[in-house]
Design an enzyme around this catalytic site. Structure first.
Site, short mmCIF file in Angstrom:
data_model
loop_
_atom_site.label_atom_id
_atom_site.label_comp_id
_atom_site.label_asym_id
_atom_site.label_seq_id
_atom_site.Cartn_x
_atom_site.Cartn_y
_atom_site.Cartn_z
CB SER A 13 -16.64 -41.38 19.11
OG SER A 13 -17.25 -40.25 19.69
CG MET A 92 -28.19 -40.27 25.02
SD MET A 92 -27.33 -38.67 25.07
CE MET A 92 -28.67 -37.59 24.59
CG ASN A 109 -21.87 -36.31 31.68
OD1 ASN A 109 -21.96 -37.23 30.86
ND2 ASN A 109 -22.57 -35.19 31.55
CG HIS A 111 -22.89 -30.92 28.52
ND1 HIS A 111 -24.11 -31.53 28.33
CD2 HIS A 111 -23.04 -29.63 28.13
CE1 HIS A 111 -24.96 -30.65 27.85
NE2 HIS A 111 -24.34 -29.50 27.71
C1 GRF Z 1 -21.04 -36.62 22.82
O1 GRF Z 1 -21.22 -35.47 22.02
C2 GRF Z 1 -21.20 -36.29 24.27
O2 GRF Z 1 -20.73 -35.04 24.63
C3 GRF Z 1 -22.68 -36.35 24.45
O3 GRF Z 1 -23.09 -37.43 23.64
C4 GRF Z 1 -22.14 -37.63 22.58
C5 GRF Z 1 -21.64 -39.05 22.70
O4 GRF Z 1 -20.86 -39.46 21.63
N1 GRF Z 1 -23.03 -36.46 25.85
P1 GRF Z 1 -20.14 -40.88 21.64
O5 GRF Z 1 -21.19 -41.95 21.90
O6 GRF Z 1 -19.07 -40.86 22.69
O7 GRF Z 1 -19.57 -41.00 20.25
#
Ligand code: GRF
Length: 203
Positions: A13, A92, A109, A111
């Protein structure tokens, strides 16, 4: 124009918010490749829908980091695609110095917490369990630590009494989708200067 490589593991997203900003003409950038460390990550489908080259690259044999030959392959792939900036968007894994050296000062990044509070996994759950009244998200440059690099943009949201981890995460994510394009817009405009731990935003 920024040439972005986006690395993700999940829904994508955040990448979508960047694509939307580019397509709306509010971010001077191009996503030149998307790489996922998980073959089923929805981010790959999303990228393909927008005609963005997207692929799964195996991170083996590592479970929680990107390192060694796997990381070399990621770097080679991003360089060959013409990337000058690496956007970690729900990726991740911990990236290692080799990647930071290949894109010096150009790895970002996002967070899901107001760093330096609640680094690591599920920042929103950590904030809720801790009893914080304010939560949020942070876009930062990546350094050799975990969620420790110089902060570019932060957005705060309230923690409501009735919140569940899911409801709080959704409120934070809505802000992530504003924060990431905003940070990239500043980078694209050459307005970010790293001074020690601080990122100065030039006028
Ligand atoms: C987000 O909440 C981001 O902060 C964390 O992982 C999630 C990723 O969401 N690191 P998406 O894949 O961008 O929807």
């Amino acid at each position: 124009m920024l040439k972005l490589a986006v690395l993700g593991s999940g829904s994508g997203s955040n990448m979508q918010s960047i694509v939307d900003a580019i397509e709306a003409g509010t971010l001077d950038a191009q996503i030149v490749c998307v790489i996922a460390d998980n073959p089923d990550a929805k981010i790959l489908e999303r990228a393909a829908r927008h005609g963005i080259p997207a692929q799964y690259l195996s991170p083996a044999p590592f479970r929680t980091k990107l390192d060694g030959e796997a990381q070399d392959l990621y770097i080679r792939t991003m360089k060959e695609a013409g990337a000058d900036t690496v956007v970690l968007a729900g990726f991740m894994r911990i990236v290692k110095p080799g990647l930071l050296e290949a894109f010096p000062g150009r790895v970002l990044n996002i967070h899901p917490a107001l760093l330096p509070a609640f680094p690591g996994l599920e920042g929103w759950t950590q904030a809720l369990e801790y009893g914080a009244k304010v939560a949020g998200c942070t876009v930062h440059f990546v350094d050799a630590g975990t969620d420790t690099g110089p902060i570019i943009v932060q957005k705060a949201v309230p923690v409501e009494d009735g919140d569940t981890p899911e409801s709080l995460h959704a409120r934070i994510q809505a802000q992530e989708h504003i924060a990431y394009p905003e940070a990239l817009r500043l980078l694209a405009a050459g307005r970010l200067r790293i001074e020690g731990r601080r990122v100065r935003i030039l006028p």
